[in-house]
Write an enzyme that holds these catalytic residues in place. Structure first.
Site, PDB file in Angstrom:
ATOM      1  CG  ASP A  17      38.533  32.656  36.102  1.00  0.00           C
ATOM      2  OD1 ASP A  17      37.602  33.408  36.446  1.00  0.00           O
ATOM      3  OD2 ASP A  17      39.498  33.030  35.416  1.00  0.00           O
TER       4      ASP A  17
ATOM      5  CE  LYS B 243      36.069  33.400  42.664  1.00  0.00           C
ATOM      6  NZ  LYS B 243      36.942  32.863  41.612  1.00  0.00           N
TER       7      LYS B 243
ATOM      8  N   GLY C 294      34.374  37.511  37.096  1.00  0.00           N
ATOM      9  CA  GLY C 294      33.353  36.998  36.181  1.00  0.00           C
ATOM     10  C   GLY C 294      32.913  35.664  36.733  1.00  0.00           C
ATOM     11  CG  HIS C 295      31.886  35.128  40.271  1.00  0.00           C
ATOM     12  ND1 HIS C 295      31.715  35.390  41.603  1.00  0.00           N
ATOM     13  CD2 HIS C 295      33.203  35.306  40.026  1.00  0.00           C
ATOM     14  CE1 HIS C 295      32.876  35.715  42.126  1.00  0.00           C
ATOM     15  NE2 HIS C 295      33.796  35.687  41.192  1.00  0.00           N
TER      16      HIS C 295
ATOM     17  CD  GLN D  28      39.120  39.346  41.924  1.00  0.00           C
ATOM     18  OE1 GLN D  28      38.857  39.797  43.037  1.00  0.00           O
ATOM     19  NE2 GLN D  28      38.354  39.569  40.884  1.00  0.00           N
TER      20      GLN D  28
HETATM   21  P1  GDP Z   1      34.413  31.806  39.026  1.00  0.00           P
HETATM   22  O1  GDP Z   1      35.011  33.086  38.566  1.00  0.00           O
HETATM   23  O2  GDP Z   1      35.203  31.157  40.118  1.00  0.00           O
HETATM   24  O3  GDP Z   1      32.951  31.921  39.377  1.00  0.00           O
HETATM   25  O4  GDP Z   1      34.500  30.800  37.781  1.00  0.00           O
HETATM   26  P2  GDP Z   1      34.147  31.145  36.237  1.00  0.00           P
HETATM   27  O5  GDP Z   1      32.676  31.257  36.108  1.00  0.00           O
HETATM   28  O6  GDP Z   1      34.988  32.271  35.759  1.00  0.00           O
HETATM   29  O7  GDP Z   1      34.702  29.847  35.518  1.00  0.00           O
HETATM   30  C1  GDP Z   1      34.249  28.578  35.860  1.00  0.00           C
HETATM   31  C2  GDP Z   1      33.618  27.917  34.621  1.00  0.00           C
HETATM   32  O8  GDP Z   1      33.472  26.545  34.857  1.00  0.00           O
HETATM   33  C3  GDP Z   1      32.241  28.415  34.284  1.00  0.00           C
HETATM   34  O9  GDP Z   1      32.079  28.369  32.892  1.00  0.00           O
HETATM   35  C4  GDP Z   1      31.310  27.412  34.969  1.00  0.00           C
HETATM   36  O10 GDP Z   1      30.053  27.320  34.340  1.00  0.00           O
HETATM   37  C5  GDP Z   1      32.099  26.166  34.783  1.00  0.00           C
HETATM   38  N1  GDP Z   1      31.951  25.141  35.838  1.00  0.00           N
HETATM   39  C6  GDP Z   1      31.823  25.300  37.182  1.00  0.00           C
HETATM   40  N2  GDP Z   1      31.834  24.103  37.801  1.00  0.00           N
HETATM   41  C7  GDP Z   1      31.980  23.161  36.832  1.00  0.00           C
HETATM   42  C8  GDP Z   1      32.105  21.744  36.834  1.00  0.00           C
HETATM   43  O11 GDP Z   1      32.103  21.085  37.871  1.00  0.00           O
HETATM   44  N3  GDP Z   1      32.265  21.120  35.607  1.00  0.00           N
HETATM   45  C9  GDP Z   1      32.309  21.825  34.439  1.00  0.00           C
HETATM   46  N4  GDP Z   1      32.476  21.159  33.295  1.00  0.00           N
HETATM   47  N5  GDP Z   1      32.193  23.165  34.409  1.00  0.00           N
HETATM   48  C10 GDP Z   1      32.050  23.824  35.577  1.00  0.00           C
HETATM   49  P1  IMO Z   2      37.099  35.716  39.254  1.00  0.00           P
HETATM   50  O1  IMO Z   2      36.365  36.326  40.427  1.00  0.00           O
HETATM   51  C1  IMO Z   2      40.911  35.280  37.169  1.00  0.00           C
HETATM   52  C2  IMO Z   2      43.629  38.718  37.305  1.00  0.00           C
HETATM   53  C3  IMO Z   2      43.894  39.462  36.022  1.00  0.00           C
HETATM   54  C4  IMO Z   2      45.324  39.930  36.263  1.00  0.00           C
HETATM   55  C5  IMO Z   2      45.310  40.254  37.744  1.00  0.00           C
HETATM   56  C6  IMO Z   2      45.135  41.726  38.075  1.00  0.00           C
HETATM   57  O2  IMO Z   2      36.267  35.534  38.055  1.00  0.00           O
HETATM   58  O3  IMO Z   2      37.829  34.489  39.676  1.00  0.00           O
HETATM   59  P2  IMO Z   2      43.027  43.345  38.000  1.00  0.00           P
HETATM   60  O4  IMO Z   2      42.155  43.768  36.854  1.00  0.00           O
HETATM   61  O5  IMO Z   2      42.299  42.668  39.105  1.00  0.00           O
HETATM   62  O6  IMO Z   2      43.917  44.451  38.491  1.00  0.00           O
HETATM   63  O7  IMO Z   2      44.025  42.250  37.347  1.00  0.00           O
HETATM   64  O8  IMO Z   2      44.258  39.497  38.317  1.00  0.00           O
HETATM   65  N1  IMO Z   2      42.200  38.585  37.674  1.00  0.00           N
HETATM   66  C7  IMO Z   2      41.502  37.457  37.577  1.00  0.00           C
HETATM   67  N2  IMO Z   2      41.854  36.242  37.098  1.00  0.00           N
HETATM   68  N3  IMO Z   2      39.674  35.464  37.694  1.00  0.00           N
HETATM   69  C8  IMO Z   2      39.324  36.667  38.207  1.00  0.00           C
HETATM   70  O9  IMO Z   2      38.155  36.869  38.857  1.00  0.00           O
HETATM   71  C9  IMO Z   2      40.237  37.742  38.121  1.00  0.00           C
HETATM   72  N4  IMO Z   2      40.211  39.038  38.500  1.00  0.00           N
HETATM   73  C10 IMO Z   2      41.420  39.535  38.227  1.00  0.00           C
HETATM   74  O10 IMO Z   2      43.792  38.606  34.907  1.00  0.00           O
HETATM   75  O11 IMO Z   2      46.214  38.861  36.054  1.00  0.00           O
HETATM   76 MG    MG Z   3      35.709  34.001  36.817  1.00  0.00          MG
END
Ligand code: GDP
Ligand code: IMO
Ligand code: MG
Length: 427
Positions: free
Chosen positions: A13, A16, A40-41, A223
């Site tokens: 999170d 990415k 979840g991206h 991840q």
């Molecule tokens: P990922 O799993 O690595 O793709 O990240 P997630 O989407 O799960 O979580 C990142 C969150 O931060 C999302 O809601 C993005 O829209 C948000 N985000 C990404 N870059 C920035 C940033 O530079 N500033 C802010 N405020 N939000 C960001």
């Molecule tokens: P993105 O790609 C954050 C965590 C789960 C749990 C552990 C194992 O959005 O960064 P699993 O279901 O993979 O067997 O769970 O890994 N986890 C994540 N945490 N971002 C993710 O994906 C994750 N995918 C799995 O919360 O602790």
């Molecule tokens: Mg994510």
């Protein structure tokens, strides 16, 4: 022939999705190489927000070929729902390629993921419940069902029978659950096969040929480093290899072709699920980071655990992944803080550590040693260049860069595509 890997440098999170989307205009292929719909991206384009789970983020860029590599585990029902959801919003997934060697998440994987977590009680990992661990377990145990099996109904039926012969015993006798009917599963998966067939391909061959032709391939990790099955905080990890080495295994692109490794690094730290987290803030400050940063899971909606930036884990990500460039995200979230603590070392049972402790017990005992840096008041979400940042924000970035061991080449100051400060090209 650049093949660029993009990895999460913390516990996932980090942003990415946004970083991958941003590079969409400069690449020809975007490949997911591990994980599944545990990811979840998030991508924000104008007033539209997309949450991608299985589809590579490149699907949002019309010129990009999105590829699901052999290292991914695919829940076909979820994939088709995601494809349909995007189609409803006017985005075509016709170009999508799916590796014939990728493994499928089957109904028993999902059932076992949930029931084993329940049995673990307090020791649970806090998985996403999507069947990821059991699917990878069967892959390694050589009992998995692969995408290519969808092309051969006879083999598919046999594989489902073999798997359920064993798994139904486990479900009914160990966990007191209902068994799963193999005939129903076969029917369901043959339905998916019809729709997925046109996308199934020898993706390793296609990607290597593309690199031969001078095309640009971006490998999008799910991840993050500390969720890696080998290099993460085992057993509180996911069951795949998000690290850059995993990008080769999960795509069929050899290490000699990788030209750059981009680490996505949040300006503070978050984690979802159980496991050690030295800089975690369980007080109001943690709540403030969660609310201000919008730190709620994209896949499960859970509250993310929040804490200060940890330079030890950033440096560890540089080492394990060979990070050449960092993309620092969410710097804007820290605006308004008077002082910003950064963890520069751990105290482990009275001993100072500047690297990750060798054992999990050591990591569980790690207490952060902080240095504090002056914060800034200004809203930075409109900044267009590094020079637009307040002096203290610039200094904070330079400090993180020094402590993390690789240059910071881009900075996120908001979720939008244009809310990025580029210090140098990433591709
Ligand atoms: P990922 O799993 O690595 O793709 O990240 P997630 O989407 O799960 O979580 C990142 C969150 O931060 C999302 O809601 C993005 O829209 C948000 N985000 C990404 N870059 C920035 C940033 O530079 N500033 C802010 N405020 N939000 C960001
Ligand atoms: P993105 O790609 C954050 C965590 C789960 C749990 C552990 C194992 O959005 O960064 P699993 O279901 O993979 O067997 O769970 O890994 N986890 C994540 N945490 N971002 C993710 O994906 C994750 N995918 C799995 O919360 O602790
Ligand atoms: Mg994510």
């Amino acid at each position: 022939m650049p093949a660029v890997v993009l990895v999460g440098a913390q516990w996932g999170d980090e942003g990415k999705g946004k970083a991958t989307d941003l590079l969409g205009g400069e690449v020809d292929y975007v490949v997911r190489y591990q994980g599944g719909n545990n990811a979840g991206h998030t991508v924000v384009i104008g007033d539209q927000k997309y949450a991608l789970h299985l589809l590579p983020t490149g699907v949002l860029s019309p010129e990009v070929v999105p590829v699901i590599g052999n290292g991914v585990v695919i829940d076909p029902g979820v994939l088709l729902a995601e494809i349909d959801g995007l189609l409803e919003r006017g985005i075509s997934c016709d170009r999508l390629l799916i590796s014939a060697n990728a493994h499928l998440i089957m109904p028993h994987h999902k059932a076992l993921d949930k029931v084993t977590e329940r049995y673990l009680g307090k020791a649970r990992i806090g998985t996403t419940g999507r069947g990821i661990g059991p699917a990878y377990g069967d892959k390694i145990a050589r009992m998995g069902v692969r995408v290519q099996d969808l092309l051969d109904p006879g083999i598919l039926g046999q594989k489902i029978d073999v798997a359920l012969n064993e798994k139904n015993q486990v479900l009914t006798k160990v966990y007191n659950r209902r068994g799963i009917d193999p005939a129903k599963v076969l029917e369901e998966y043959l339905g998916y096969a019809e729709r997925l067939k046109p996308h199934i391909a020898d993706t390793s061959l296609i990607l290597n040929q593309a690199l031969d032709e001078g095309k640009v391939v971006l490998l999008e990790g799910g991840q993050g480093n500390l969720l890696d099955i080998d290099h993460g905080t085992y057993p509180f990890v996911t069951s795949s290899s998000p690290t850059s080495g995993g990008a080769c295994i999960g795509s069929g692109i050899p290490p000699t072709r990788l030209t750059r490794v981009i680490g996505i690094l949040k300006a503070y730290t978050t984690r979802v699920g159980s496991g050690p987290f030295p800089t975690e803030l369980t007080d109001e400050m943690g709540d403030w980071l969660r609310t201000t940063g919008g730190e709620y899971g994209v896949t499960t909606g859970r509250n993310r655990r929040c804490g200060w930036f940890d330079a030890i884990i950033a440096r560890y990500a540089t080492r394990v992944n060979g990070v050449t460039d960092f993309f620092l995200t969410k710097l804007d979230v820290l605006s308004g803080l008077e002082r910003i603590p950064v963890c520069v070392a751990y105290d482990v049972d009275g001993e100072r550590h500047e690297e990750i402790p060798m054992t999990q017990t050591g990591f569980h005992h790690a207490k952060p040693i902080y240095e504090e840096f002056p914060g800034w008041e200004e809203d930075i979400t409109e900044a267009k260049s590094f020079e637009d940042l307040p002096k203290n924000a610039q200094d904070y970035v330079r400090t993180l860069e020094e402590l993390s061991g690789a240059r910071i080449s881009a900075i996120g100051v908001g979720p939008g595509r244009d809310q990025t400060l580029s210090l140098r090209p990433l591709i």
